[in-house]
Design an enzyme around this catalytic site. Sequence first.
Site, PDB file in Angstrom:
ATOM      1  N   HIS A   1       0.827  -1.207   0.000  1.00 42.91           N
ATOM      2  CA  HIS A   1       0.000   0.000   0.000  1.00 42.91           C
ATOM      3  C   HIS A   1       0.858   1.251   0.000  1.00 42.91           C
ATOM      4  CE1 HIS A   1      -4.221  -1.413   1.428  1.00 42.91           C
ATOM      5  NE2 HIS A   1      -4.195  -1.157   0.153  1.00 42.91           N
TER       6      HIS A   1
ATOM      7  N   ARG B   1     -11.046   0.951 -12.894  1.00 42.18           N
ATOM      8  CA  ARG B   1     -11.567  -0.038 -11.945  1.00 42.18           C
ATOM      9  C   ARG B   1     -13.004   0.329 -11.586  1.00 42.18           C
ATOM     10  NH1 ARG B   1      -6.831   2.134  -9.838  1.00 42.18           N
ATOM     11  NH2 ARG B   1      -4.951   0.837 -10.031  1.00 42.18           N
TER      12      ARG B   1
ATOM     13  N   ARG C   1     -12.388  -2.163 -16.863  1.00 37.31           N
ATOM     14  CA  ARG C   1     -12.365  -3.533 -16.351  1.00 37.31           C
ATOM     15  C   ARG C   1     -13.670  -3.823 -15.628  1.00 37.31           C
ATOM     16  NH1 ARG C   1      -8.016  -4.815 -11.862  1.00 37.31           N
ATOM     17  NH2 ARG C   1      -9.562  -3.733 -10.565  1.00 37.31           N
TER      18      ARG C   1
ATOM     19  N   GLU D   1      -3.642 -12.439 -15.871  1.00 37.39           N
ATOM     20  CA  GLU D   1      -3.139 -12.300 -14.501  1.00 37.39           C
ATOM     21  C   GLU D   1      -2.690 -13.622 -13.899  1.00 37.39           C
ATOM     22  OE1 GLU D   1      -5.792  -9.167 -12.323  1.00 37.39           O
ATOM     23  OE2 GLU D   1      -7.044 -10.192 -13.812  1.00 37.39           O
TER      24      GLU D   1
ATOM     25  N   ASN E   1       0.693  -7.281 -11.100  1.00 31.05           N
ATOM     26  CA  ASN E   1       0.635  -7.542  -9.662  1.00 31.05           C
ATOM     27  C   ASN E   1       0.182  -8.974  -9.398  1.00 31.05           C
ATOM     28  OD1 ASN E   1       1.137  -4.826  -9.699  1.00 31.05           O
ATOM     29  ND2 ASN E   1      -0.714  -4.223  -8.609  1.00 31.05           N
ATOM     30  N   ASP E   2      -0.958  -9.346  -9.958  1.00 31.92           N
ATOM     31  CA  ASP E   2      -1.459 -10.705  -9.747  1.00 31.92           C
ATOM     32  C   ASP E   2      -0.632 -11.733 -10.508  1.00 31.92           C
ATOM     33  OD1 ASP E   2      -3.536 -10.939  -7.861  1.00 31.92           O
ATOM     34  OD2 ASP E   2      -4.923  -9.916  -9.198  1.00 31.92           O
TER      35      ASP E   2
ATOM     36  N   ARG F   1       0.606 -11.262  -2.655  1.00 30.44           N
ATOM     37  CA  ARG F   1       1.142  -9.913  -2.855  1.00 30.44           C
ATOM     38  C   ARG F   1       0.788  -8.974  -1.719  1.00 30.44           C
ATOM     39  NH1 ARG F   1      -2.270  -6.155  -5.838  1.00 30.44           N
ATOM     40  NH2 ARG F   1      -4.308  -6.987  -6.335  1.00 30.44           N
TER      41      ARG F   1
ATOM     42  N   CYS G   1      -1.015  -3.079 -17.259  1.00 30.64           N
ATOM     43  CA  CYS G   1      -1.734  -2.162 -16.376  1.00 30.64           C
ATOM     44  C   CYS G   1      -1.427  -2.408 -14.908  1.00 30.64           C
ATOM     45  CB  CYS G   1      -3.243  -2.224 -16.623  1.00 30.64           C
ATOM     46  SG  CYS G   1      -3.986  -3.813 -16.243  1.00 30.64           S
TER      47      CYS G   1
END
Length: 551
Positions: free
Chosen positions: A184, A286, A322, A411, A434-435, A445, A482
């Site tokens: 974060h 998102r 998305r 992902e 990320n995923d 993660r 992304c």
Amino acid sequence: MSVLRGVGIGQGVATGPVVRMAEAMPAPQEQPSTLSVEDERTRAREAVAAVAAELQQRADAVGGAAQEVLEAQAMIAEDPTLQDEIDTRIDQGSTAEWAVHDAFAGFRATLEAVGGYLGERAADLDDIAQRVLAHLRGVPAPGVPDPGHPFVLVARDLAPADTALLNLEQVLALITTDGGPTSHTAILAREKGIVAIVGATGAASLSDGQSVIVDAAAGTVNDAPTEAEIAAVEERLAARAAEDDVPAAPGALADGTPILLLANLGKPSDAADAVARGAEGVGLFRTEFLFLSASQAPTIEQQRASYIELLQAFEGKKVVVRLLDAGADKPLAFLNDAHEENPALGLRGLRALRASEDILREQLTALAEADAKTAADLWVMAPMVTTVEETAYFTALAKEYGLKTAGVMVEVPASALLADRVLAHADFASIGTNDLTQYTMAADRLLGSVASFQDPWHPAVLRLVREVGDAGARLGKPVGICGEAAADPLLAVVLVGLGATSLSMAPAALGDVRRSLTAHSLDDARRIAQAALAADDADGARDAARAAAGS
């Protein structure tokens, strides 16, 4: 002089004196209360309500990812289950302080065991509990110090409530001993354009007042800089300021190869900042903001209004939306709130939407209606697509609603390895690094203990990106990035060398990535990417790329 190393966020540099963040308040002692049960209950509830209200006020004052995180914290603070746990302990004779401390600790352990999105929320509980305890004790809540002069903040990690409202006129840079590139703190620092080094374990040795140079581009902290080194930093800062004053040009490599630079957005209201920073469109919008704080699915009309607001801000430009990325890891009563032992591998993304197809169809309806009323180039994509069959299902359904460009998020390794077959059905692919890193490295993660594995520079991840890039090139299909990896200026060059045709990131990162791309041709990018692929691990890949790039 010694050099401390960590993960740099962006390309910024800063110099100034260290100010360390205070350690957390000590836990209260378990002792019988001298007040009545009712009085202790009132104290606890008033403290919790006050903290929740403060967090919501902070959320209202910011936008983007910070607002989403703070709103989630406010909701956690007033969770009825947590309140019941506090009441139970007070009924047994505990003080409000001990009841809050013990209930939050138990709730934290429960969420950590669940993992995924809820596991992420577990870390936030420490901050909420500290704020409630401070309110009960009548002392200031823990937070960022205010020494009255610009400083470099050093902390174990930062709570979202602190990162969201950092005074950028005072905080020159941020150094944390914990966290990784997708923590974060890293995400919010990148979004706000804060010079940051995360995961610098050696920073625990830094002391208040010590002069340092924080070089995010190199991922280093110089803990004893010379006057000449500080002067060089000042020159570098002046050069960056001059570059920032130049109007943003479209993304391109040194040889003119166009690379579309897009923004990751979480709300329509974030569009203005992205446009001001030169975003050429949206690579990831998102839609969760419409759903996560609602007790029931938003109506088609509510969704359509938000999508129209977004699309109108990017008239004539590409906007990739998305579909709802939720499920067992982001429980929604109207979607899927069944308990799962391992939510990260459960009913999430497109799987959850197929299980509640009415929600999927309503979202597609709202998007199609918004598209018909605006002039942006709308693309839609499904999250967490794993199989060719899922791809065919989603793209056919999107076309049924008149949406002309339908793609998928890559992902998981399965869809990356079958990218040629996936792209035979999809109009485009967007890689969520990320995923993809999480599933490739078998490392949550959101779990700090395995943060060192959560690095998109790892050659295993880069190989999967190459699979998708090669498939896109063969089939003439666009391949975007992304995830947070796109905001790393050098890694952005590597990703282009692996076949990415567009990069989407937090708007604050656009300038650094744009400058990095203009320093390399397509042949350079491919050569740098090959150097990274030849390494054995993430650090080796990063070092090899730097050497190949001449930086």
